[in-house]
Scaffold this active site. Structure first.
Site, PDB file in Angstrom:
ATOM      1  N   SER A  75       0.826  -1.216   0.000  1.00 33.66           N
ATOM      2  CA  SER A  75       0.000   0.000   0.000  1.00 33.66           C
ATOM      3  C   SER A  75       0.859   1.264   0.000  1.00 33.66           C
ATOM      4  O   SER A  75       2.004   1.257   0.467  1.00 33.66           O
ATOM      5  CB  SER A  75      -0.914   0.031   1.219  1.00 33.66           C
TER       6      SER A  75
HETATM    7  N1  SAM Z   1      -1.303  -4.586   3.946  1.00 33.19           N
HETATM    8  C1  SAM Z   1      -0.549  -4.865   2.765  1.00 33.19           C
HETATM    9  C2  SAM Z   1       0.836  -4.284   2.834  1.00 33.19           C
HETATM   10  O1  SAM Z   1       1.129  -3.517   3.764  1.00 33.19           O
HETATM   11  O2  SAM Z   1       1.648  -4.617   1.965  1.00 33.19           O
HETATM   12  C3  SAM Z   1      -1.318  -4.383   1.562  1.00 33.19           C
HETATM   13  C4  SAM Z   1      -1.463  -5.412   0.537  1.00 33.19           C
HETATM   14  S1  SAM Z   1      -2.547  -5.226  -0.805  1.00 33.19           S
HETATM   15  C5  SAM Z   1      -3.007  -3.568  -0.944  1.00 33.19           C
HETATM   16  C6  SAM Z   1      -4.001  -6.083  -0.241  1.00 33.19           C
HETATM   17  C7  SAM Z   1      -3.807  -7.530   0.065  1.00 33.19           C
HETATM   18  O3  SAM Z   1      -5.071  -8.099   0.420  1.00 33.19           O
HETATM   19  C8  SAM Z   1      -3.268  -8.383  -1.077  1.00 33.19           C
HETATM   20  O4  SAM Z   1      -2.094  -9.015  -0.659  1.00 33.19           O
HETATM   21  C9  SAM Z   1      -4.379  -9.393  -1.344  1.00 33.19           C
HETATM   22  O5  SAM Z   1      -3.920 -10.653  -1.742  1.00 33.19           O
HETATM   23  C10 SAM Z   1      -5.065  -9.442   0.014  1.00 33.19           C
HETATM   24  N2  SAM Z   1      -6.452  -9.935   0.003  1.00 33.19           N
HETATM   25  C11 SAM Z   1      -7.443  -9.674  -0.860  1.00 33.19           C
HETATM   26  N3  SAM Z   1      -8.574 -10.320  -0.496  1.00 33.19           N
HETATM   27  C12 SAM Z   1      -8.280 -11.001   0.651  1.00 33.19           C
HETATM   28  C13 SAM Z   1      -9.013 -11.856   1.526  1.00 33.19           C
HETATM   29  N4  SAM Z   1     -10.306 -12.151   1.338  1.00 33.19           N
HETATM   30  N5  SAM Z   1      -8.374 -12.370   2.587  1.00 33.19           N
HETATM   31  C14 SAM Z   1      -7.059 -12.091   2.834  1.00 33.19           C
HETATM   32  N6  SAM Z   1      -6.316 -11.310   2.037  1.00 33.19           N
HETATM   33  C15 SAM Z   1      -6.911 -10.761   0.960  1.00 33.19           C
END
Ligand code: SAM
Length: 218
Positions: free
Chosen positions: A66
């Site tokens: 992010s």
């Molecule tokens: N918090 C992360 C960071 O600091 O790098 C941001 C990662 S990205 C913006 C959002 C993440 O949410 C992705 O890695 C994606 O795979 C995950 N994601 C999406 N849907 C999800 C779900 N239902 N359960 C768990 N993770 C999920």
């Protein structure tokens, strides 16, 4: 070599903190946490020159680390008190998770991609952060460790997943971006009592989709 490498990032990191301050981040603990974490080590070496720009960057599997402003804004909205139990949905690179650890939270985090889970787990271990991680569908929360004082969702949801609000402590806060695939409104839902919730809306953001049983389809 390593310290030379790290010294290269001191100024860009300071500049990033100033940028976040100018954009309205006020919580000094959050700014300090962001100023501590080696974000460059969470992205490919080819992206090192952009690691302290205030932008989201690719981390593989079509996902992103992010934007620092987004991480700071969501963390600020959580209003964490040291020792609180916080659940993160979407571990991704582990960056947000590390910020939560820096604030002294007891952190739990769920990621749906096992490749990202393994990479984040290794990064947390390498930098000395302790958090409980798992691979799973975060739209269902993590009931085994509920209730939580705070839940932060780092992917865009079509609606507020009911399981998440149910896993909040009384006084607990859920910070979640909700909207369509173009933009999402940052919402904070506070569990005021057993059956009462307060809902607040903040700015628009753009996230990758929250995919799961109570989120978007594959
Ligand atoms: N918090 C992360 C960071 O600091 O790098 C941001 C990662 S990205 C913006 C959002 C993440 O949410 C992705 O890695 C994606 O795979 C995950 N994601 C999406 N849907 C999800 C779900 N239902 N359960 C768990 N993770 C999920």
């Amino acid at each position: 070599m390593n310290s030379l490498q790290n010294r290269r990032f001191v100024r860009p990191r300071k500049k990033l903190i100033e940028t976040l301050r100018k954009k309205g981040i006020k919580d000094e603990r959050v700014l300090q946490a962001i100023g501590t974490i080696p974000r460059h080590k969470l992205v490919d070496t080819a992206l090192h020159n952009k690691a302290y720009h205030d932008t989201a960057l690719p981390i593989g599997m079509g996902q992103t680390i992010s934007q620092p402003y987004t991480v700071a804004a969501q963390t600020e909205l959580l209003e964490i008190i040291k020792g609180e139990k916080i659940l993160e949905i979407g571990t991704g690179s582990g960056y947000q998770c590390m910020v939560l650890c820096e604030l002294g939270a007891d952190v739990y985090s769920v990621e749906r991609h096992s490749k990202l889970y393994h990479r984040a787990k290794e990064a947390l271990r390498e930098f000395g952060y302790k958090a409980m991680l798992k691979v799973g569908d975060g739209t269902l929360g993590w009931s085994a460790y509920a209730p939580y004082d705070g839940i932060v969702v780092t992917a865009g949801a079509p609606v507020v997943p009911e399981d998440l609000v149910k896993q909040l402590n009384i006084g607990g806060r859920l910070v979640i971006p909700v909207g369509d695939d173009e933009k999402q409104m940052m919402m904070r839902i506070t569990r005021v009592s057993e059956n009462e919730y307060k809902q607040e809306e903040f700015n628009h953001f753009k996230f990758v989709p929250l995919i799961g049983e109570k989120g978007w389809g594959e």
